[in-house]
Scaffold this motif. Structure first.
Motif, PDB file in Angstrom:
ATOM      1  N   TYR A   1      32.592  -2.826  24.259  1.00  0.00           N
ATOM      2  CA  TYR A   1      31.542  -2.856  23.186  1.00  0.00           C
ATOM      3  C   TYR A   1      30.670  -2.174  23.810  1.00  0.00           C
ATOM      4  CZ  TYR A   1      33.889  -7.138  22.245  1.00  0.00           C
ATOM      5  OH  TYR A   1      35.500  -7.558  21.775  1.00  0.00           O
ATOM      6  N   THR A   2      30.310  -1.201  22.457  1.00  0.00           N
ATOM      7  CA  THR A   2      29.478  -0.619  22.719  1.00  0.00           C
ATOM      8  C   THR A   2      28.473  -0.130  21.976  1.00  0.00           C
ATOM      9  OG1 THR A   2      30.552   1.370  21.382  1.00  0.00           O
ATOM     10  CG2 THR A   2      31.029   1.809  23.078  1.00  0.00           C
ATOM     11  N   ARG A   3      28.361  -0.883  20.772  1.00  0.00           N
ATOM     12  CA  ARG A   3      27.344  -0.972  19.867  1.00  0.00           C
ATOM     13  C   ARG A   3      26.236  -2.649  20.147  1.00  0.00           C
ATOM     14  NH1 ARG A   3      29.594   1.729  14.868  1.00  0.00           N
ATOM     15  NH2 ARG A   3      29.896   4.249  15.856  1.00  0.00           N
ATOM     16  N   LEU A   4      25.598  -2.733  21.001  1.00  0.00           N
ATOM     17  CA  LEU A   4      24.771  -3.635  21.278  1.00  0.00           C
ATOM     18  C   LEU A   4      23.253  -3.695  21.173  1.00  0.00           C
ATOM     19  CD1 LEU A   4      26.475  -4.242  25.395  1.00  0.00           C
ATOM     20  CD2 LEU A   4      27.431  -5.680  22.872  1.00  0.00           C
ATOM     21  N   VAL A   5      22.959  -4.768  20.597  1.00  0.00           N
ATOM     22  CA  VAL A   5      21.632  -4.910  19.928  1.00  0.00           C
ATOM     23  C   VAL A   5      21.004  -6.171  20.668  1.00  0.00           C
ATOM     24  CG1 VAL A   5      19.528  -4.429  18.671  1.00  0.00           C
ATOM     25  CG2 VAL A   5      21.967  -2.875  17.773  1.00  0.00           C
ATOM     26  N   ARG A   6      19.925  -6.558  21.530  1.00  0.00           N
ATOM     27  CA  ARG A   6      19.239  -7.602  21.990  1.00  0.00           C
ATOM     28  C   ARG A   6      17.938  -7.762  21.576  1.00  0.00           C
ATOM     29  NH1 ARG A   6      19.058  -6.466  28.240  1.00  0.00           N
ATOM     30  NH2 ARG A   6      17.796  -7.896  28.175  1.00  0.00           N
ATOM     31  N   THR A   7      16.948  -9.334  21.755  1.00  0.00           N
ATOM     32  CA  THR A   7      16.002  -9.391  21.535  1.00  0.00           C
ATOM     33  C   THR A   7      16.223 -10.677  22.212  1.00  0.00           C
ATOM     34  OG1 THR A   7      14.365  -9.656  20.310  1.00  0.00           O
ATOM     35  CG2 THR A   7      16.464 -10.736  19.414  1.00  0.00           C
ATOM     36  N   GLY A   8      14.469 -11.302  22.341  1.00  0.00           N
ATOM     37  CA  GLY A   8      14.536 -11.874  23.624  1.00  0.00           C
ATOM     38  C   GLY A   8      13.361 -12.873  22.256  1.00  0.00           C
TER      39      GLY A   8
END
Length: 195
Positions: free
Chosen positions: A45-52
């Protein structure tokens, strides 16, 4: 997130489409985000967006239009159940944007509440990596099927509109010559030359 290229040469078309899906990771524990990012990146998977920070979810959804959201529940500032309610309210009718809940809360009450507020699946922590990857793949495949069906419906509706426009043009073009013939026939009848 950091893009990761799928491994191997013979990547199937569906696997290629899945790898281009955008996944939003929401967890207040950086270690959990790192683990999910590494797991999904290794799976291609190449399009990963993250937030805490769960408060950022609405703006991230707006900016990235994720195909799947992986959501923790017990977070500071906003509980995951509140985030689910917000996502449900912001999702247009007929849209399918799945949410996979990943939480340490193993109670059936929490699972039922999450599913009733719009989560499409529920996995408890600590989770099995293979199980999470399979559930992610299943939810994304369903999302792609939904998008394909919506696109096919839009193409069919456009084809119907085009056919109706063409029939209107043909009917209009046929009316003019028939009107001329009818006018000449009336003129001939009035002059007594007709039948």
């Amino acid at each position: 997130g950091r893009p990761v290229r799928p491994r191997g040469r013979g990547v199937s078309p569906i696997r290629e489409r899945l790898s281009r899906c955008t996944i939003l990771l929401v967890d207040h524990e950086e270690a959990n985000l790192d683990l999910l990012e590494a797991l999904l990146g290794a799976a291609g998977y190449t399009r990963l967006v993250r937030t805490g920070d769960a408060r950022e979810v609405p703006s991230l959804v707006q900016a990235h239009a994720p195909d799947l959201i992986l959501l923790d529940l017990n977070m500071p500032h906003r509980h995951g159940l509140e985030v689910l309610a917000d996502l449900r309210a912001a999702t247009p009718a007929g849209e399918y944007r799945p949410v996979l809940v990943l939480t340490a809360d193993v109670t059936s009450e929490t699972r039922d509440r999450a599913l009733s507020r719009g989560a499409r699946d529920f996995v408890t922590k600590p989770f099995d990596a293979t199980e999470v990857l399979l559930r992610v793949e299943n939810l994304l495949a369903t999302r792609l099927l939904h998008l394909d069906e919506r696109a096919a419906r839009a193409r069919a509706e456009e084809a119907t509109r085009e056919r109706e426009r063409l029939l209107a043009v043909v009917a209009h073009d046929l009316r003019n010559p028939l009107a001329v013939v009818s006018m000449y026939a009336e003129t001939l009848m009035m002059q007594g030359l007709g039948p």
